[in-house]
Scaffold this motif. Structure first.
Motif, short mmCIF file in Angstrom:
data_model
loop_
_atom_site.label_atom_id
_atom_site.label_comp_id
_atom_site.label_asym_id
_atom_site.label_seq_id
_atom_site.Cartn_x
_atom_site.Cartn_y
_atom_site.Cartn_z
N LYS A 377 -4.21 62.75 65.14
CA LYS A 377 -4.62 63.94 64.39
C LYS A 377 -3.53 65.01 64.44
O LYS A 377 -3.53 65.93 63.65
CB LYS A 377 -5.92 64.51 64.98
CG LYS A 377 -7.13 63.67 64.63
CD LYS A 377 -8.39 64.26 65.24
CE LYS A 377 -9.47 63.19 65.34
NZ LYS A 377 -10.01 63.08 66.71
N GLU A 379 -0.08 66.72 63.89
CA GLU A 379 0.96 66.63 62.85
C GLU A 379 2.32 66.26 63.44
O GLU A 379 3.08 65.50 62.86
CB GLU A 379 1.11 68.00 62.15
CG GLU A 379 -0.13 68.48 61.42
CD GLU A 379 -0.27 67.81 60.07
OE1 GLU A 379 0.69 67.93 59.28
OE2 GLU A 379 -1.30 67.17 59.82
N ASP A 413 -10.71 56.46 58.30
CA ASP A 413 -9.67 57.43 58.66
C ASP A 413 -8.32 56.93 58.16
O ASP A 413 -7.52 56.38 58.92
CB ASP A 413 -9.69 57.62 60.19
CG ASP A 413 -8.67 58.63 60.67
OD1 ASP A 413 -7.95 59.21 59.82
OD2 ASP A 413 -8.59 58.83 61.90
N THR A 414 -8.09 57.11 56.88
CA THR A 414 -6.90 56.51 56.25
C THR A 414 -5.62 57.12 56.80
O THR A 414 -4.61 56.41 56.90
CB THR A 414 -6.93 56.69 54.73
OG1 THR A 414 -7.29 58.03 54.45
CG2 THR A 414 -7.91 55.74 54.06
N ALA A 415 -5.64 58.38 57.17
CA ALA A 415 -4.43 59.03 57.69
C ALA A 415 -3.95 58.30 58.93
O ALA A 415 -2.76 57.95 59.06
CB ALA A 415 -4.70 60.49 57.99
N SER A 416 -4.89 58.02 59.86
CA SER A 416 -4.53 57.33 61.09
C SER A 416 -4.09 55.90 60.79
O SER A 416 -3.11 55.41 61.38
CB SER A 416 -5.71 57.32 62.06
OG SER A 416 -6.02 58.64 62.44
N ASN A 418 -2.80 54.78 58.07
CA ASN A 418 -1.46 54.85 57.46
C ASN A 418 -0.39 55.04 58.51
O ASN A 418 0.69 54.46 58.43
CB ASN A 418 -1.39 55.97 56.43
CG ASN A 418 -2.16 55.60 55.17
OD1 ASN A 418 -2.39 54.41 54.91
ND2 ASN A 418 -2.55 56.60 54.39
N ARG A 419 -0.71 55.88 59.49
CA ARG A 419 0.24 56.13 60.57
C ARG A 419 0.50 54.84 61.34
O ARG A 419 1.65 54.51 61.67
CB ARG A 419 -0.31 57.22 61.50
CG ARG A 419 0.61 57.60 62.63
CD ARG A 419 1.88 58.25 62.17
NE ARG A 419 1.69 59.70 61.97
CZ ARG A 419 2.64 60.52 61.52
NH1 ARG A 419 3.83 60.03 61.21
NH2 ARG A 419 2.41 61.81 61.37
#
Ligand code: G
Ligand code: G
Ligand code: MN
Length: 527
Positions: A377, A379, A413-416, A418-419
């Protein structure tokens, strides 16, 4: 909780509470004292005023009676005064609201002239050589239950006196009954209390002897003061001391209540500060500043090559109190407070510093770090991590992350995700940690780009026990292989467990059977 921190907190808190209580008590005492002083002086002032008002009223009454006598014709030694003026005297008695009789007497108390009533058995109390006017009495007449006083004034050779009913004084003082519990008139010439309303208080008794001294005398609850128009009389007043006390008790809460509220708020405020000061969060922040977090390494052995192939970097915390703390006791707080991110960066940097050469020499050896959802989470975390990798020249294939199954990532949780994809793309490894302890299943695993699976030690422990869940090991291993995940078995302690795992195709072993978590110096020798 961290025991030393807790103990320090306890002792400090006890001191704080004691300090707060004593400070509050001191303040309460000071305020009470001030209120007491204030109420006292106020009560004294009020007492003063009402005492003087009463004295003034009495003087006024005497004055008005005496001035009514001024209109009477002068008594000159002539024998026929009484014959000529008796009717006039009788009339002034009749007209007056106060005067019951008038008597003119010689210095030797011989009666020269008197109004009708009781003329025959009239006796005038002895009068000493004192200034005039005087009040004498009480006097009683035969067949008359009433008590009278004689207000007498000197005119050259003779005295002119008026008889006053005792009730005149009773009425005058009546309105002060609720303020004073004793009102008296003390005859300083005859040294006796000639009028008393209420019970003579003990406090006044010893003063009686000193009353000859015509001085204003006033205490907390008694007053003795001379009168302007009665030369031989002192007004004696006593009031209930309880009046002052009850007033104090009415005033005190008025001041103490806000003080107590304020003190309580102040307590809560300090309590918050102290709690914060002694919180794990605060200690963590301090630890971060003082670089108290350091890595230990637990090597993983590849039994197919019989070499240590990687190590898990585990965090340790050496506190101010020289206590070594395991992550179970602080990771959760670190995660909740967000401090986990800078702490992990500190840990990674130290590990990089320590292992830089080791990794360079052993190109096949890798390190793995534990991450929680908080890292994803944040940045900046991965940018800083990449920067550290560049700074210390550590290639991506020698690094990996372990994500615990308990801090479950959300499938949406696409952001995670993707990471994670980005990390895998760059060449970093990703392991699902503590597998089997949460709710992860195959479908869950499919959503994430892991390439390792770590079987949790609670499963490894069941090996050889014959427990029902022992068979789960095989299931987990099958799942992992079907998903193309390399399996690392964690917490392997016995050769029996080792044999079982080997038989089931697990080649990566982490556990005390080979190595415990150890600081760099020992770890380096091991490798
Ligand atoms: O060996 P140890 O008692 O350190 O491990 C206790 C737990 O703490 C393990 O579950 C491990 O995953 C976790 N842990 C150890 N180091 C770290 C770390 O640097 N970050 C996070 N998030 N967890 C860690
Ligand atoms: O992050 P993870 O939960 O994988 O951390 C591993 C934990 O397991 C650490 O606390 C580590 O000290 C512990 N551990 C590693 N090997 C063994 C072992 O052989 N036996 C036991 N009881 N614990 C182990
Ligand atoms: Mn781990």
């Amino acid at each position: 909780m961290i025991s030393t921190l807790n103990a320090k907190y306890q002792t400090f808190y006890q001191k704080f509470v004691l300090g707060w209580i004593s400070t509050s008590l001191i303040f309460i005492a000071i305020v009470s004292l001030c209120v007491w002083q204030f109420t006292r002086s106020q009560a004294l002032h009020e007492f003063d005023i009402s005492v003087h008002r009463l004295a003034f009223k009495l003087d006024e009454l005497v004055e008005s009676i005496l001035s009514s006598l001024d209109s009477l014709p002068n008594y000159s030694n002539g024998g026929d005064y009484c014959q000529k003026n008796l009717a006039l005297l009788e009339r002034s008695v009749f007209d007056s609201p106060y005067v019951s009789g008038i008597v003119i007497s010689a210095p030797n108390n011989q009666i020269l002239c008197a109004t009708k009533a009781y003329r025959d058995n009239l006796r005038i109390p002895p009068l000493f050589n004192t200034r005039s006017p005087v009040l004498l009495g009480p006097i009683q007449f035969k067949d008359n239950p009433n008590e009278f006083y004689l207000l007498q004034r000197r005119f050259n050779q003779y005295h002119i006196g008026t008889f006053l009913l005792k009730t005149i004084f009773d009425n005058l003082f009546a309105s002060y009954n609720n303020q004073f519990n004793f009102i008296g008139l003390y005859d300083t010439a005859n040294k006796k209390m000639i009028y008393a309303q209420g019970k003579l208080p003990e406090l006044i008794l010893p003063l009686q002897n000193t009353m000859l001294v015509e001085l204003n005398q006033r205490g907390q609850s008694e007053a003795i003061l001379p009168l302007n128009n009665l030369a031989n009389i002192q007004l004696v007043i006593h009031r209930q001391p309880t009046e002052f006390i009850s007033k104090l008790f009415k005033m005190l809460p008025l001041y103490l209540f806000p003080l107590i509220i304020f003190s309580w708020l102040f307590y809560r405020y300090l309590q918050r500060i102290i709690n914060k000061r002694f919180s794990i969060e605060y200690a963590l922040a301090e630890g971060l500043k003082k670089k108290q977090f350091y890595p230990v390494y637990q090597a993983v052995r590849d039994i197919s090559t019989n070499k240590f192939c990687s190590a898990e970097v585990l965090m340790r915390w050496k506190t101010d109190f020289n206590e070594m703390i395991f992550p179970d006791h602080f990771i959760e707080e670190a995660e909740n407070s967000g401090l986990i991110v800078p702490i992990t960066l500190q840990l990674i940097e130290t590990a990089f510093k320590e292992c830089q050469t080791l990794l360079k020499k052993n190109k096949e050896f890798s390190l793995s770090f534990n991450l929680s959802p908080e890292h994803f989470k944040d940045e900046q975390f991965f940018n800083r991590f990449y920067q550290l990798c560049t700074d210390y020249k550590i290639p991506a294939r020698q690094l990996g992350f372990e994500l615990t199954e308990r801090g479950l990532f959300d499938k949406s949780d696409t952001a995670s995700i993707n990471r994670m994809l980005e990390l895998r793309k760059k060449g970093y490894s990703l392991a699902i940690d503590d597998f089997g302890t949460g709710q992860a299943n195959i479908t869950y695993l499919q959503h994430f780009p892991f390439n390792y699976l770590k079987i949790d030690k609670i499963f490894v422990k069941t090996i050889g026990t014959g427990a029902i869940i022992e068979s789960l090991n095989q299931g987990i291993i099958k799942i992992a292989h079907s998903l193309d995940l390399k399996v690392i078995a964690e917490g392997v302690e016995t050769p029996e467990q080792l044999a079982y795992l080997k038989a089931n195709g697990v080649t990566l072993i982490q556990g005390w059977v080979y190595a415990k978590a150890m600081p760099y110096a020992l770890f380096c020798k091991l490798i």
